[in-house]
Design a protein around this motif. Sequence first.
Motif, short mmCIF file in Angstrom:
data_model
loop_
_atom_site.label_atom_id
_atom_site.label_comp_id
_atom_site.label_asym_id
_atom_site.label_seq_id
_atom_site.Cartn_x
_atom_site.Cartn_y
_atom_site.Cartn_z
N LEU A 79 17.94 -9.78 -5.73
CA LEU A 79 16.51 -9.73 -6.00
C LEU A 79 16.00 -8.31 -5.83
O LEU A 79 16.53 -7.52 -5.04
CB LEU A 79 15.75 -10.66 -5.06
N PHE A 80 14.95 -7.99 -6.55
CA PHE A 80 14.28 -6.71 -6.37
C PHE A 80 12.83 -6.88 -6.77
O PHE A 80 12.43 -7.87 -7.39
CB PHE A 80 14.95 -5.60 -7.20
N ARG A 94 0.85 -1.19 0.00
CA ARG A 94 0.00 0.00 0.00
C ARG A 94 0.89 1.25 0.00
O ARG A 94 1.73 1.43 0.88
CB ARG A 94 -0.90 0.02 1.22
N GLN A 95 0.68 2.07 -1.02
CA GLN A 95 1.44 3.32 -1.11
C GLN A 95 0.66 4.32 -1.95
O GLN A 95 -0.02 3.95 -2.91
CB GLN A 95 2.82 3.06 -1.73
N GLN A 96 0.68 5.58 -1.51
CA GLN A 96 0.02 6.67 -2.22
C GLN A 96 -1.47 6.38 -2.46
O GLN A 96 -2.02 6.66 -3.52
CB GLN A 96 0.73 6.94 -3.55
N GLY A 97 -2.12 5.79 -1.46
CA GLY A 97 -3.57 5.61 -1.51
C GLY A 97 -4.08 4.45 -2.32
O GLY A 97 -5.29 4.34 -2.54
N HIS A 98 -3.20 3.56 -2.78
CA HIS A 98 -3.65 2.38 -3.50
C HIS A 98 -2.68 1.23 -3.25
O HIS A 98 -1.61 1.41 -2.66
CB HIS A 98 -3.78 2.66 -5.00
N THR A 99 -3.05 0.03 -3.70
CA THR A 99 -2.19 -1.15 -3.55
C THR A 99 -1.54 -1.49 -4.87
O THR A 99 -2.21 -1.61 -5.90
CB THR A 99 -3.01 -2.36 -3.05
N THR A 100 -0.22 -1.64 -4.85
CA THR A 100 0.53 -2.03 -6.04
C THR A 100 1.00 -3.48 -5.88
O THR A 100 1.45 -3.88 -4.80
CB THR A 100 1.77 -1.13 -6.25
N VAL A 101 0.89 -4.25 -6.95
CA VAL A 101 1.35 -5.64 -6.94
C VAL A 101 2.75 -5.68 -7.56
O VAL A 101 2.95 -5.25 -8.69
CB VAL A 101 0.40 -6.55 -7.73
N TYR A 102 3.70 -6.21 -6.78
CA TYR A 102 5.07 -6.38 -7.26
C TYR A 102 5.39 -7.87 -7.35
O TYR A 102 4.88 -8.67 -6.56
CB TYR A 102 6.07 -5.73 -6.30
N TYR A 103 6.24 -8.24 -8.29
CA TYR A 103 6.73 -9.61 -8.36
C TYR A 103 8.25 -9.59 -8.24
O TYR A 103 8.92 -8.63 -8.62
CB TYR A 103 6.29 -10.31 -9.65
N ALA A 104 8.81 -10.68 -7.68
CA ALA A 104 10.24 -10.75 -7.45
C ALA A 104 10.97 -10.98 -8.76
O ALA A 104 10.65 -11.89 -9.52
CB ALA A 104 10.57 -11.88 -6.47
N ALA A 105 11.96 -10.13 -9.04
CA ALA A 105 12.79 -10.25 -10.23
C ALA A 105 14.25 -10.24 -9.79
O ALA A 105 14.57 -9.97 -8.62
CB ALA A 105 12.52 -9.11 -11.21
N THR A 106 15.15 -10.56 -10.70
CA THR A 106 16.56 -10.60 -10.36
C THR A 106 17.40 -10.02 -11.49
O THR A 106 17.02 -10.11 -12.67
CB THR A 106 17.03 -12.04 -10.06
#
Length: 453
Positions: free
Chosen positions: A215-216, A198-210
Amino acid sequence: MKQIFRMLSLLLATTTMLTACLRDDDESVVTTYGDMMIQSFTLGTLNRYQTLTSAVTGNDTTVKTTYAGSAYPMTIDHIGGRIYNQTPLPVGTDNKHVVCTITTKNNGVVYLKLLDRDSLYYHNSADSVDLSVDRIFRVYAINGTGHRDYTVHLDVSEFTGTHFDWQYASRPDTGIGDGELDASRLIRLGESMLLLARQQGHTTVYYAATDGETLFWQAADDTTLDADAWQNAVSKGDSALYVLSGRQLLCTTDAAEWTTMSDDAPVARLVAASSSELYALSADGTMMCSADNGHTWQADSLEHADDAPLMPTDSLATICWPYAGSDNAQCVLMAGLRQDTHDGNMLIWRKICQNDATGSKGRWTYMPYDHNNPYRLPRAKQPSIVSYEGTLLAIGGDQRVYQSRDQGLSWRPNSTYRLPVTSMDMQYTMATDADGNIWLSDSTGQIWIGHMR
């Protein structure tokens, strides 16, 4: 077999004579019973053998230790006729020489079937039993009217690790955004690990990459969810992610393509999932259940309706794992808080769900604390629970890792799994990946991966 019936006949005859005598002397009556039930099955002191290698000579040494088997409760399934341990015994446990104490209802007599033939012999609690394979224990009613069989299965862990390590898997510059996230949650989806932030009033979906070394988190394209979606997400069977964003229920298998399951879901909080059902809370805190992926919902059953006021509604964490009592069943556990509950501990609920067309769907059961169980899970703002190596691990509000060996009934702090870094200003979330490792992420999106060595 003839010896068994002779013994039972002798017991019955003795009881009959005693009954007659008592009637003549003081008009008392002795009753014989037809119960054929094992009420408890407790493991005694167990031997454990471990091979240690000298760092100086390189030679191996076998070390024998003992521990209390009673610390690993045995579950009794009277309907299925099974007795088993849900938490595996430590690796190296000698399961060929197991002393066990058995209590029966109304003095039923216990016999054990031999390994190589159908003959039975009387079970003496002082004698050890070979439980390296499943064994059949038979209980005869004291009045000789019948018997019941129980198959005993003793599970011993094959995992040889003895030390838990956290490995820092990202860099400071791979954190998400500027500063800390408002809230976040790690979830496994198939072979991928996701972070809902949750950031800036909404939810962002992140996936793990390399990048080949570290990892990031990479933001999924064109995924916009409301501010509370991060805590309204569940993974069903680790292969499908369901998210409640406002009143819209969405589903994805890759965090890229999303399917709308309902535009007006009649639930307020999506809380958990088994392989066959979704679970959610209604606006008034009623537990709801969907067996058709969220298209329709109905009120779910509670073991005791009077416990409904203890159903948690805030700071929820859930976990689902295979239930040892059945090949097709799963155990779903939920921990959380209520605004009107202020005892400083998480409320724990559990449901056993049979994932087949004919099985019972089970009921939610409140797991209370009492004076016999002082080991409680302290309240946490953003709790996390994982199933790891046959036990449950949770992050408490004091940022210590708590372990439960009895499927959520009691929780003890365990320094073996302590967090790699701690800050009371930081929130942590964890989940297990497809290889069984534990992922940990903090409020900046930094990643650690932990596993036994």
